[in-house]
Design a protein around this motif. Structure first.
Motif, mmCIF file in Angstrom:
data_model
loop_
_atom_site.group_PDB
_atom_site.id
_atom_site.type_symbol
_atom_site.label_atom_id
_atom_site.label_comp_id
_atom_site.label_asym_id
_atom_site.label_seq_id
_atom_site.Cartn_x
_atom_site.Cartn_y
_atom_site.Cartn_z
ATOM 1 N N ARG A 1 4.849 -7.688 -4.532
ATOM 2 C CA ARG A 1 3.693 -6.846 -4.213
ATOM 3 C C ARG A 1 3.224 -6.095 -5.462
ATOM 4 N NH1 ARG A 1 1.156 -7.239 0.877
ATOM 5 N NH2 ARG A 1 2.709 -7.672 2.481
ATOM 6 N N THR A 2 1.911 -5.796 -5.503
ATOM 7 C CA THR A 2 1.350 -5.008 -6.603
ATOM 8 C C THR A 2 0.854 -3.672 -6.062
ATOM 9 O OG1 THR A 2 -0.884 -5.897 -6.333
ATOM 10 C CG2 THR A 2 0.614 -7.106 -7.793
ATOM 11 N N SER A 3 0.486 -2.785 -6.969
ATOM 12 C CA SER A 3 0.054 -1.440 -6.579
ATOM 13 C C SER A 3 -1.072 -1.460 -5.547
ATOM 14 C CB SER A 3 -0.413 -0.657 -7.821
ATOM 15 O OG SER A 3 0.668 -0.318 -8.636
ATOM 16 N N SER A 4 -2.017 -2.380 -5.723
ATOM 17 C CA SER A 4 -3.192 -2.376 -4.845
ATOM 18 C C SER A 4 -2.858 -2.715 -3.399
ATOM 19 C CB SER A 4 -4.254 -3.359 -5.367
ATOM 20 O OG SER A 4 -3.723 -4.667 -5.440
ATOM 21 N N ASP A 5 -1.654 -3.246 -3.137
ATOM 22 C CA ASP A 5 -1.261 -3.544 -1.752
ATOM 23 C C ASP A 5 -0.943 -2.274 -0.963
ATOM 24 O OD1 ASP A 5 -1.459 -6.325 -2.023
ATOM 25 O OD2 ASP A 5 0.552 -6.458 -2.867
ATOM 26 N N PHE A 6 -0.615 -1.204 -1.672
ATOM 27 C CA PHE A 6 -0.163 0.023 -1.001
ATOM 28 C C PHE A 6 -1.355 0.960 -0.799
ATOM 29 C CE2 PHE A 6 3.345 -1.828 -3.397
ATOM 30 C CZ PHE A 6 4.265 -2.023 -2.374
ATOM 31 N N ARG A 7 -2.169 0.616 0.187
ATOM 32 C CA ARG A 7 -3.392 1.369 0.438
ATOM 33 C C ARG A 7 -3.674 1.427 1.926
ATOM 34 N NH1 ARG A 7 -8.101 -1.537 1.268
ATOM 35 N NH2 ARG A 7 -9.297 0.190 0.393
ATOM 36 N N ILE A 8 -4.447 2.434 2.311
ATOM 37 C CA ILE A 8 -4.824 2.621 3.708
ATOM 38 C C ILE A 8 -5.545 1.389 4.236
ATOM 39 C CG2 ILE A 8 -6.343 3.960 5.231
ATOM 40 C CD1 ILE A 8 -3.860 5.460 4.496
ATOM 41 N N GLY A 9 -5.198 1.016 5.474
ATOM 42 C CA GLY A 9 -5.848 -0.113 6.131
ATOM 43 C C GLY A 9 -5.098 -1.419 6.015
ATOM 44 N N ASN A 10 -4.032 -1.469 5.188
ATOM 45 C CA ASN A 10 -3.264 -2.699 5.043
ATOM 46 C C ASN A 10 -2.160 -2.761 6.099
ATOM 47 O OD1 ASN A 10 -4.796 -3.646 2.969
ATOM 48 N ND2 ASN A 10 -3.187 -3.593 1.411
ATOM 49 N N LEU A 11 -1.849 -3.973 6.497
ATOM 50 C CA LEU A 11 -0.811 -4.229 7.498
ATOM 51 C C LEU A 11 0.346 -4.966 6.848
ATOM 52 C CD1 LEU A 11 0.147 -4.342 10.510
ATOM 53 C CD2 LEU A 11 -1.054 -6.542 10.660
ATOM 54 N N PHE A 12 1.564 -4.429 6.994
ATOM 55 C CA PHE A 12 2.780 -5.074 6.517
ATOM 56 C C PHE A 12 3.567 -5.554 7.737
ATOM 57 C CE2 PHE A 12 1.447 -2.797 2.898
ATOM 58 C CZ PHE A 12 2.125 -3.265 1.770
ATOM 59 N N ILE A 13 4.091 -6.769 7.678
ATOM 60 C CA ILE A 13 4.848 -7.305 8.813
ATOM 61 C C ILE A 13 6.169 -7.903 8.325
ATOM 62 C CG2 ILE A 13 2.805 -7.777 10.233
ATOM 63 C CD1 ILE A 13 2.964 -10.704 9.383
ATOM 64 N N GLY A 14 7.101 -8.076 9.285
ATOM 65 C CA GLY A 14 8.380 -8.718 8.995
ATOM 66 C C GLY A 14 9.205 -7.944 7.983
ATOM 67 N N GLU A 15 9.827 -8.679 7.055
ATOM 68 C CA GLU A 15 10.701 -8.063 6.056
ATOM 69 C C GLU A 15 9.950 -7.122 5.135
ATOM 70 O OE1 GLU A 15 14.043 -8.117 5.815
ATOM 71 O OE2 GLU A 15 13.888 -9.123 7.761
ATOM 72 N N ASP A 16 8.684 -7.437 4.855
ATOM 73 C CA ASP A 16 7.882 -6.544 4.008
ATOM 74 C C ASP A 16 7.711 -5.179 4.666
ATOM 75 O OD1 ASP A 16 7.628 -8.452 2.090
ATOM 76 O OD2 ASP A 16 5.446 -8.588 2.144
ATOM 77 N N ALA A 17 7.507 -5.186 5.978
ATOM 78 C CA ALA A 17 7.352 -3.911 6.696
ATOM 79 C C ALA A 17 8.635 -3.086 6.609
ATOM 80 C CB ALA A 17 6.983 -4.180 8.154
ATOM 81 N N LYS A 18 9.776 -3.742 6.798
ATOM 82 C CA LYS A 18 11.055 -3.028 6.738
ATOM 83 C C LYS A 18 11.337 -2.504 5.327
ATOM 84 C CE LYS A 18 12.995 -5.772 10.535
ATOM 85 N NZ LYS A 18 13.968 -6.824 10.913
ATOM 86 N N SER A 19 10.997 -3.307 4.316
ATOM 87 C CA SER A 19 11.220 -2.891 2.926
ATOM 88 C C SER A 19 10.308 -1.720 2.568
ATOM 89 C CB SER A 19 10.961 -4.069 1.980
ATOM 90 O OG SER A 19 11.850 -5.138 2.251
ATOM 91 N N LEU A 20 9.052 -1.775 3.013
ATOM 92 C CA LEU A 20 8.137 -0.679 2.732
ATOM 93 C C LEU A 20 8.580 0.583 3.459
ATOM 94 C CD1 LEU A 20 5.666 0.577 1.510
ATOM 95 C CD2 LEU A 20 4.281 -0.414 3.353
ATOM 96 N N HIS A 21 9.053 0.430 4.697
ATOM 97 C CA HIS A 21 9.559 1.590 5.441
ATOM 98 C C HIS A 21 10.676 2.281 4.661
ATOM 99 C CE1 HIS A 21 12.592 3.447 8.044
ATOM 100 N NE2 HIS A 21 11.552 3.894 8.746
ATOM 101 N N LYS A 22 11.610 1.491 4.149
ATOM 102 C CA LYS A 22 12.738 2.056 3.410
ATOM 103 C C LYS A 22 12.256 2.726 2.115
ATOM 104 C CE LYS A 22 17.457 0.995 1.969
ATOM 105 N NZ LYS A 22 18.548 -0.018 2.029
ATOM 106 N N THR A 23 11.258 2.120 1.469
ATOM 107 C CA THR A 23 10.746 2.676 0.215
ATOM 108 C C THR A 23 9.955 3.951 0.461
ATOM 109 O OG1 THR A 23 10.619 0.412 -0.654
ATOM 110 C CG2 THR A 23 9.451 2.112 -1.885
ATOM 111 N N LEU A 24 9.198 3.994 1.534
ATOM 112 C CA LEU A 24 8.483 5.224 1.896
ATOM 113 C C LEU A 24 9.468 6.362 2.172
ATOM 114 C CD1 LEU A 24 5.664 3.847 4.247
ATOM 115 C CD2 LEU A 24 5.290 5.112 2.120
ATOM 116 N N SER A 25 10.520 6.049 2.925
ATOM 117 C CA SER A 25 11.517 7.077 3.247
ATOM 118 C C SER A 25 12.222 7.573 1.990
ATOM 119 C CB SER A 25 12.540 6.517 4.242
ATOM 120 O OG SER A 25 11.908 6.169 5.465
ATOM 121 N N ALA A 26 12.583 6.642 1.105
ATOM 122 C CA ALA A 26 13.259 7.023 -0.137
ATOM 123 C C ALA A 26 12.329 7.829 -1.038
ATOM 124 C CB ALA A 26 13.757 5.769 -0.862
#
Length: 590
Positions: free
Chosen positions: A315-340
């Protein structure tokens, strides 16, 4: 103020107020109005606007200065609902926006994210309890533009009966000047011991003009202090300031609410949004440019967790923006990164950024634990689950108003910090400094209209399509235009992209549409939004587009609620954003 008193006696009191003219009451300071109304873009607020006499007069004379390049926006705040209805009738068909909004909070007015050239308080200050006066003036000062003025008339000679029934309190010039001076405002007494125009015995008035010499809050020097003078063991502090600046500058709708505190009003943001921007900022800087962010010879930072950051390498910086949908393993990885990231923001920069010569923290973080899911849609509602981030309202306003001046300072200090770290010693030459500056460019959304063009083509198969700006029928040749110019405010959201005649779009170029042009295009713009994105659609992917449409709009535009689904409210917010861009960037208009 006793709203019930004014609501119950609205006919009698309104008649009394309207029996006097604006010039009868305000002749002593009216000479300040023409220079304000002659400005290319000006904003005026009447607090406690009553029956609308004053704003009606201001709207009338502002029309004499009005043209396509000269817009004055007039707001009237009145706490008593019945009195406000009279005021709305008084100003019918005039350029006045009414808000039912009381001091000291002025919550609805503040949500507009508009600053004012002039704020009028006519026969209002005696209604403000002494315990609320410092907060009220702080709120008013925060709403002023640099150089803006507050006009306050003070009533002397109130009776015991008035004080009881109408909740009036004694006032003094000395008290008001002391409060104002503490906020950096300077004062001028415009009128002293003027007789009451209604002929009441023992009643007289004094008028003060308070002026803001600069940002007036101390926030700008504080930001500069953190950026330049404050000790830094890593780039965390600079990163947090830049994240907040980017949110304040580009996402005025991100404010969940405002709260009062002992040290001034505070702005509450979704902690998840601050964490999302944190990720956006660091992602390419670390993964692509390989630049160390601490003095240690280790590339890892506290938020770079296994199973989180390490699984988002694709993933690149531009993926982390309002309106984007993350699913599957990407969603779980982003969840962990947001929490951290949220935890890192709480434990590092927020903990160590304090007021000069004090241990008092400037930023407050209230984090929450969020259970991971295999689908993560990035909107305000989702990001608010991680908790809340609080900052002083004065700091928020300084970041919003002075973003173009503050950001270069933050970037330059960040480059200096990185150049001093051991892990970057091979990157310190002149060319490497340029490399670091390039690495710190904020990756904006791509200027692409392909998605919107595809939507237009599918709709064109079954209906006639029009240019939003000119109403001309669009056939084979057309453009997709950024209604708010991308070159001046990089926003590629669905709501900002509209179909346009190619010749008209060429004429518009990178100029900001005037308020008149936007208002004239209103019905066509609403129609486009509705049929392209906002109409109820059962198809899964298009329903996601509808959700994304409102998610993007609700954070990018001021004054919208977190769950807004009204395109009418969206358009009103667009008018406000147009005015903000005109004020802050002084853009050429079309």
């Amino acid at each position: 103020m006793s709203d019930n008193y004014y609501n119950d006696r609205v006919e009698e009191l309104a008649q009394q107020y309207l029996s006097l003219s604006f010039d009868d009451v305000h002749h002593n300071w009216a000479h300040h109005l023409p220079p304000i109304l002659k400005k290319p873009s000006s904003t005026i607020l009447d607090v406690g606007a009553g029956a609308g006499r004053d704003v009606s007069h201001i709207a009338e004379i502002s029309a004499h200065y009005g043209n396509e390049g000269n817009n004055c926006r007039i707001y009237a705040a009145e706490p008593a609902i019945e009195m406000m209805k009279v005021g709305q009738e008084t100003t019918r068909n005039q350029n006045v926006q009414w808000l039912q909004d009381p001091l000291p909070a002025l919550e609805k007015t503040t949500r507009l994210e508009v600053s004012f050239d002039l704020i009028l308080l006519s026969a209002v200050w005696m209604h403000v309890p002494p315990s609320q006066r410092a907060r009220s003036m702080r709120k008013l000062a925060n709403l002023l533009k640099p150089g803006g003025k507050i006009i306050i008339s003070l009533k002397f000679g109130t009776t015991v009966e008035e004080q009881k029934k109408r909740q009036m309190y004694d006032v003094s010039v000395e008290e008001l000047e002391h409060i104002a001076q503490n906020l950096g405002l300077f004062s001028k007494l415009e009128a002293q011991n003027e007789k009451d125009k209604l002929g009441r015995d023992g009643v007289h008035w004094q008028t003060l003009v308070l002026q803001m010499p600069d940002d007036g809050t101390g926030a700008f020097p504080f930001i500069r202090h953190v950026a330049i003078n404050d000790g830094k063991a890593a780039t965390h502090k600079l990163a947090l300031l830049r994240v907040l600046l980017r949110i304040a500058d580009g996402q005025p709708g991100a404010v969940l609410r405002r709260e009062t505190s002992l040290h001034g009003d505070r702005v509450i943001l979704p902690l998840g949004l601050v964490a999302l921007y944190w990720i956006h900022q660091y992602k390419d800087l670390i993964d692509h440019y390989k630049l160390f962010q601490t003095p240690n010879k280790s590339p890892n930072m506290g938020f770079m967790k296994d199973g989180g950051w390490t699984k988002l390498n694709h993933r690149t910086s531009s993926d982390f923006r309002i309106g984007n949908l993350f699913i599957g393993e990407d969603a779980k990885s982003l969840h962990k990164t947001l929490s951290a990231s949220a935890q890192n923001i709480r434990d590092m920069p927020s903990k160590y950024i304090t007021l000069p010569n004090s241990d008092a923290r400037v930023f407050e973080v209230a984090a929450k634990t969020v259970r991971p899911k295999d689908s993560l849609f990035l909107d305000l509602e989702t990001l608010a689950q991680w908790g809340e981030f609080s900052l002083p309202e004065s700091t928020w306003l300084a970041l919003s108003r002075y973003a173009c001046w503050i950001e270069p300072v933050l970037v330059n200090e960040w480059v200096k910090a990185m150049a001093s770290y051991k892990g970057n010693q091979n990157d310190v030459g002149a060319d490497k400094r340029a490399y670091m500056h390039n690495a710190l460019q904020w990756l904006e959304p791509k200027r692409t209209t392909a998605e919107v063009r595809n939507r237009f083509e599918s709709l064109k198969l079954n209906q006639t399509m029009q240019c939003v700006w000119s109403a001309k029928t669009l056939n084979r040749k057309y453009d997709i235009d950024h209604s708010m110019p991308f070159a001046r405010w990089p926003n590629n959201d669905l709501w900002n992209l509209v179909p346009s005649n190619s010749k008209i779009n060429n004429e518009k170029r990178d100029r900001l549409p005037t308020e008149r042009k936007l208002v004239d295009a209103r019905e066509r713009m609403l129609q486009w939004w509705n049929m392209a994105w906002a109409d109820d659609i059962d198809l899964g992917n298009e329903l996601t587009c509808r959700r994304r449409f409102f998610a993007e709009a609700n954070i990018a535009l001021p004054g919208l609620s977190i769950d807004n689904i009204s395109i009418d409210d969206l358009f009103e917010a667009l008018l406000l954003q147009r005015a903000r861009l005109k004020e802050m960037q002084q853009l050429n208009e079309w």
